[in-house]
Scaffold this motif. Structure first.
Motif, short mmCIF file in Angstrom:
data_model
loop_
_atom_site.label_atom_id
_atom_site.label_comp_id
_atom_site.label_asym_id
_atom_site.label_seq_id
_atom_site.Cartn_x
_atom_site.Cartn_y
_atom_site.Cartn_z
N MET A 1 0.84 -1.21 0.00
CA MET A 1 0.00 0.00 0.00
C MET A 1 0.87 1.25 0.00
N GLU A 2 0.21 2.37 -0.23
CA GLU A 2 0.91 3.64 -0.29
C GLU A 2 0.35 4.58 0.80
N ALA B 1 12.64 -2.22 14.52
CA ALA B 1 12.41 -3.54 13.89
C ALA B 1 10.92 -3.84 13.82
N ARG B 2 10.20 -3.49 14.89
CA ARG B 2 8.77 -3.77 14.94
C ARG B 2 8.02 -2.93 13.90
N ILE B 3 8.38 -1.65 13.81
CA ILE B 3 7.76 -0.75 12.83
C ILE B 3 8.04 -1.26 11.41
N GLU B 4 9.28 -1.64 11.18
CA GLU B 4 9.65 -2.11 9.84
C GLU B 4 8.90 -3.37 9.47
N ALA B 5 8.67 -4.24 10.45
CA ALA B 5 7.94 -5.48 10.18
C ALA B 5 6.52 -5.16 9.71
N VAL B 6 5.87 -4.21 10.35
CA VAL B 6 4.49 -3.86 9.96
C VAL B 6 4.48 -3.21 8.58
N HIS C 1 2.69 -4.66 4.96
CA HIS C 1 1.74 -3.92 4.12
C HIS C 1 2.38 -3.45 2.82
N GLY C 2 3.62 -3.83 2.60
CA GLY C 2 4.30 -3.44 1.37
C GLY C 2 4.49 -1.94 1.23
N GLU D 1 -0.81 -0.36 12.78
CA GLU D 1 -1.89 -0.84 11.90
C GLU D 1 -2.96 0.25 11.73
N THR D 2 -3.33 0.87 12.86
CA THR D 2 -4.36 1.92 12.81
C THR D 2 -3.89 3.09 11.94
#
Lengths: 337, 87
Positions: free
Chosen positions: B1-2, B45-50, B54-55, B78-79
């Motif tokens: 997503m963008e 790392a956690r932020i990057e994983a999310v 979501h691409g 996510e929100t």
């Protein structure tokens, strides 16, 4: 839950809480929010643009999560209004409460601390880093409302004394000429001076117009404290980044505020290794050229008088469609006073 | 997503974080945290994983954290991403 205070009853309680906390209730905010416990308002705070102010908490609300709740709501509303980072001016002893919420202390003054939430300063400096020049540099901060031959003279004289001269144009849009126009007229007016770099001050020139004085005590001088905070912000953050060792200012013997500002400048900047250099203003017809004089002449429709005060580039703008609108507004303002 | 617009999620409360997203040409993650010295790399790392899930390849992500745990970081992120793609 923190909610906006809008009814007259809300406002009365808000004002009471602010005043009971030893603060002054200042009108002129975008949002006022608060937290009720039963019928009692236990905390409130306001936002004016990107400035958070009048944060007041009853003793039972202090030391816990309430301050964070208030600021969360003010930041949420501020983001929706398009702001990225937020300032708070507060008594110095309150600075740690804000630092715990990830605010960064920008200036510490005996009467007031200035903190920022949202990395605005780092962003501003990162954005301007391509403009950094090595050497013994100078700075001049001006509103240029609009750019006159007086500014041109000041900049020319200052530029001759340093390797590079940074001209910061005050961004805040509370002037007759809009910021974009002021900036581009300065750029057009000094384009031939190779060592002059024109840039915007972003939010990092604190003006008297937005400085919140709500927390100052009777007997404190808001004007003086605002000037000193503005100068400390410059000396601590802008000057070292741009290699500025000298700050230039035009003398204006007849204007009390300018005189006080230059006195505060010498006193505040000297201990931090920055020299204040005053330059005599250029005159036209025995009077110093000033932007104020230009606006007065515009308001009275005396366009011929502008020829000796303005460079061709500013004159052209004043005769343009935008310039006509500004002339009309100035004339209306004058009629009202 | 963008990331197509400027959004915000989260709070300034203890054990929580506030996230700001906005469109940008490249991916930039900026972290302010009361426990930055100890945990910045784990938060990142956690932020990057999310973002990866979501691409998301571009955007400016600003975080102010007050010791949020992993699941709080994920939920807030996510929100924020949902809001960033809402019309």
């Amino acid at each position: 839950m923190v909610t906006e205070l809008t009814t007259s009853g809300d406002l009365r309680l808000g004002q009471e809480l602010v005043e009971d906390s030893g603060l002054r209730f200042e009108e002129g905010y975008d949002n006022l929010v608060g937290l009720y416990e039963g019928p009692e308002l236990i905390a409130c705070g306001a936002r004016a643009g990107n400035i958070l102010k009048m944060l007041a908490l009853r003793p039972q609300a202090q030391g816990g999560a309430v301050l964070g709740e208030l600021i969360t709501e003010l930041v949420r509303l501020g983001c929706r209004a398009g702001h990225d980072s937020f300032f708070v001016f507060t008594p110095p002893q309150n600075a740690p409460s804000f630092q715990a919420l990830n605010f960064r202390l920008l200036v510490s003054h005996p009467k007031a601390a200035l903190l920022e939430y949202g990395q605005g300063l780092q962003h501003y400096l990162a954005q301007k880093s391509i403009l950094v020049r090595r050497g013994d540099n100078g700075a001049l901060i001006a509103n240029c409302n609009p750019f006159t031959l007086g500014h041109r003279y000041l900049i020319e004289r200052a530029a001759a004394q340093v390797d590079s001269l940074y001209v910061f144009v005050v961004r805040e849009d509370r002037s007759a000429f809009p910021f974009e126009a002021r900036l581009s007229l300065v750029e057009a007016g000094v384009g031939d001076l190779g060592n002059v770099i024109v840039l915007d001050s972003s939010h990092y020139a604190i003006s008297a117009v937005t400085f919140p004085a709500y927390f100052l005590k009777a007997g404190d001088s808001p004007t003086q404290i605002q000037m000193e905070i503005d100068l400390l912000l410059f000396a601590r953050h802008l000057a070292p980044f741009f290699g500025v060792r000298r700050r230039f200012i035009g003398t204006e013997p007849r204007c009390g505020t300018t005189h006080r500002y230059s006195e505060a400048m010498k006193r505040t900047l000297a201990p931090l290794g920055i020299e204040t250099v005053q330059i005599e203003r250029k005159t036209a017809g025995d009077e110093p050229i000033s932007a104020y004089r230009v606006r007065e002449a515009m308001a009275r429709g005396e366009l011929a008088a502008l020829e000796s005060l303005l460079p061709a580039t500013t004159l052209e703008y004043i005769h343009s469609k935008e310039g006509r609108q500004i002339r009309r507004r100035l004339a209306e303002d004058q009629r009202r006073h | 997503m963008e990331i197509t617009r400027k959004v915000q999620a989260g709070t300034l409360q203890s054990s929580d974080l506030m996230i700001f997203l906005e469109p940008a040409d490249a991916l930039v993650i900026e972290i302010e945290s009361t426990v930055k010295a100890q945990f910045e790399h784990l938060i990142r790392a956690r932020i990057e994983a999310v973002l990866e899930r979501h691409g998301v390849r571009a955007g400016r992500v600003r975080i102010t954290d007050r010791g949020a745990l992993d699941y709080a970081i994920e939920a807030r992120m996510e929100t924020a991403l949902k809001r960033a793609k809402e019309a």
